[in-house]
Design a protein around this motif. Structure first.
Motif, short mmCIF file in Angstrom:
data_model
loop_
_atom_site.label_atom_id
_atom_site.label_comp_id
_atom_site.label_asym_id
_atom_site.label_seq_id
_atom_site.Cartn_x
_atom_site.Cartn_y
_atom_site.Cartn_z
N GLN A 122 0.81 -1.21 0.00
CA GLN A 122 0.00 0.00 0.00
C GLN A 122 0.85 1.27 0.00
O GLN A 122 0.37 2.35 0.28
CB GLN A 122 -0.90 0.01 1.23
CG GLN A 122 -1.85 -1.16 1.27
CD GLN A 122 -2.52 -1.29 2.62
OE1 GLN A 122 -2.00 -0.86 3.64
NE2 GLN A 122 -3.69 -1.89 2.62
N VAL A 123 2.14 1.14 -0.33
CA VAL A 123 3.06 2.26 -0.16
C VAL A 123 2.72 3.46 -1.05
O VAL A 123 2.89 4.60 -0.63
CB VAL A 123 4.53 1.80 -0.35
CG1 VAL A 123 4.86 1.57 -1.80
CG2 VAL A 123 5.48 2.77 0.29
N ALA A 124 2.22 3.24 -2.25
CA ALA A 124 1.92 4.36 -3.15
C ALA A 124 0.91 5.32 -2.51
O ALA A 124 1.07 6.53 -2.55
CB ALA A 124 1.40 3.86 -4.48
N TYR A 125 -0.13 4.77 -1.90
CA TYR A 125 -1.13 5.60 -1.23
C TYR A 125 -0.73 5.90 0.21
O TYR A 125 -0.95 6.99 0.71
CB TYR A 125 -2.48 4.88 -1.24
CG TYR A 125 -3.47 5.49 -0.27
CD1 TYR A 125 -4.14 6.67 -0.59
CD2 TYR A 125 -3.73 4.91 0.96
CE1 TYR A 125 -5.03 7.24 0.30
CE2 TYR A 125 -4.61 5.48 1.85
CZ TYR A 125 -5.26 6.63 1.51
OH TYR A 125 -6.14 7.20 2.39
N GLY A 126 -0.11 4.94 0.85
CA GLY A 126 0.16 5.05 2.29
C GLY A 126 1.15 6.12 2.67
O GLY A 126 1.13 6.60 3.80
N LEU A 127 2.02 6.52 1.76
CA LEU A 127 2.99 7.56 2.10
C LEU A 127 2.50 8.97 1.77
O LEU A 127 3.18 9.95 2.06
CB LEU A 127 4.33 7.28 1.43
CG LEU A 127 5.08 6.10 2.06
CD1 LEU A 127 6.34 5.79 1.29
CD2 LEU A 127 5.39 6.35 3.52
N ASP A 128 1.31 9.10 1.18
CA ASP A 128 0.73 10.42 0.93
C ASP A 128 0.63 11.24 2.23
O ASP A 128 1.01 12.42 2.24
CB ASP A 128 -0.64 10.32 0.27
CG ASP A 128 -0.55 9.92 -1.19
OD1 ASP A 128 0.56 9.98 -1.76
OD2 ASP A 128 -1.60 9.55 -1.75
N ARG A 153 11.83 -4.94 5.33
CA ARG A 153 11.73 -5.78 4.15
C ARG A 153 12.02 -5.02 2.86
O ARG A 153 12.40 -5.60 1.86
CB ARG A 153 10.34 -6.42 4.08
CG ARG A 153 10.24 -7.54 5.08
CD ARG A 153 8.81 -7.98 5.29
NE ARG A 153 8.75 -9.07 6.23
CZ ARG A 153 8.99 -8.97 7.52
NH1 ARG A 153 9.33 -7.83 8.05
NH2 ARG A 153 8.89 -10.02 8.31
N ALA A 154 11.82 -3.72 2.88
CA ALA A 154 12.07 -2.90 1.69
C ALA A 154 12.46 -1.49 2.11
O ALA A 154 11.78 -0.52 1.78
CB ALA A 154 10.84 -2.89 0.80
N PRO A 155 13.56 -1.34 2.85
CA PRO A 155 13.90 0.00 3.36
C PRO A 155 14.15 1.02 2.26
O PRO A 155 13.91 2.20 2.45
CB PRO A 155 15.16 -0.25 4.19
CG PRO A 155 15.70 -1.55 3.74
CD PRO A 155 14.53 -2.35 3.25
N GLU A 156 14.59 0.57 1.09
CA GLU A 156 14.85 1.50 0.00
C GLU A 156 13.58 2.25 -0.43
O GLU A 156 13.65 3.38 -0.91
CB GLU A 156 15.48 0.79 -1.21
CG GLU A 156 14.58 -0.21 -1.91
CD GLU A 156 14.44 -1.57 -1.23
OE1 GLU A 156 13.68 -2.40 -1.75
OE2 GLU A 156 15.06 -1.80 -0.18
N ILE A 157 12.43 1.64 -0.24
CA ILE A 157 11.16 2.30 -0.57
C ILE A 157 10.89 3.46 0.39
O ILE A 157 10.35 4.48 0.00
CB ILE A 157 9.99 1.29 -0.53
CG1 ILE A 157 10.14 0.27 -1.65
CG2 ILE A 157 8.65 1.99 -0.61
CD1 ILE A 157 9.12 -0.85 -1.58
N PHE A 158 11.28 3.29 1.64
CA PHE A 158 10.92 4.25 2.67
C PHE A 158 11.99 5.33 2.91
O PHE A 158 11.70 6.36 3.50
CB PHE A 158 10.64 3.51 3.98
CG PHE A 158 9.47 2.58 3.87
CD1 PHE A 158 8.18 3.03 4.10
CD2 PHE A 158 9.65 1.26 3.51
CE1 PHE A 158 7.10 2.19 3.98
CE2 PHE A 158 8.57 0.40 3.39
CZ PHE A 158 7.29 0.87 3.62
#
Length: 127
Positions: A21-27, A48-53
């Protein structure tokens, strides 16, 4: 799901987002950071995916947040927040009990226990 109002008074903001849900969740993180509010993001999905955050929150909590939480809170108070806090192996006997009474009971019908295997060694992941 609860609607988040970026104009609401908050300082700091804690945000847990599932990778799916990262695309919406980081809004909300973007909106709060634009207002100059510190955003701390964590939970099981960040390791699990720190590069995304990276760069989308002021601070990442990597792993279970129980052991580094006091250091993070101190950093917020002194305005010396580290970019990340990593959990060492938690001593479960020393950990306080979860404060389930702090959660709104009208927004969830069941509690969830979530587990994972973040940080597998290369030998373990090769099998």
């Amino acid at each position: 799901m609860q609607e988040v109002e970026p104009g609401a008074g908050a300082d700091p903001v804690g945000l847990s987002v599932k990778v799916s849900q990262v695309a919406y969740g980081l809004d909300p993180a973007r909106a709060f950071r634009r207002r100059g509010l510190p955003v701390v993001s964590g939970a099981t999905h960040v390791p699990r995916a720190p590069e995304i955050f990276l760069g989308r929150a002021d601070c990442l909590g990597i792993g279970a947040f129980g052991t580094p939480a006091p250091d993070c809170a101190a950093g917020l108070v002194t305005d010396e927040l580290n970019p990340e806090y990593r959990c060492d192996k938690a001593d479960m006997a020393a950990m306080p009990l979860p404060r389930c009474d702090l959660h709104s009971k009208d927004r969830a019908i069941a509690g969830v226990v979530q587990t994972g295997r973040a940080g597998l060694s290369s030998a373990a992941s090769a099998t």
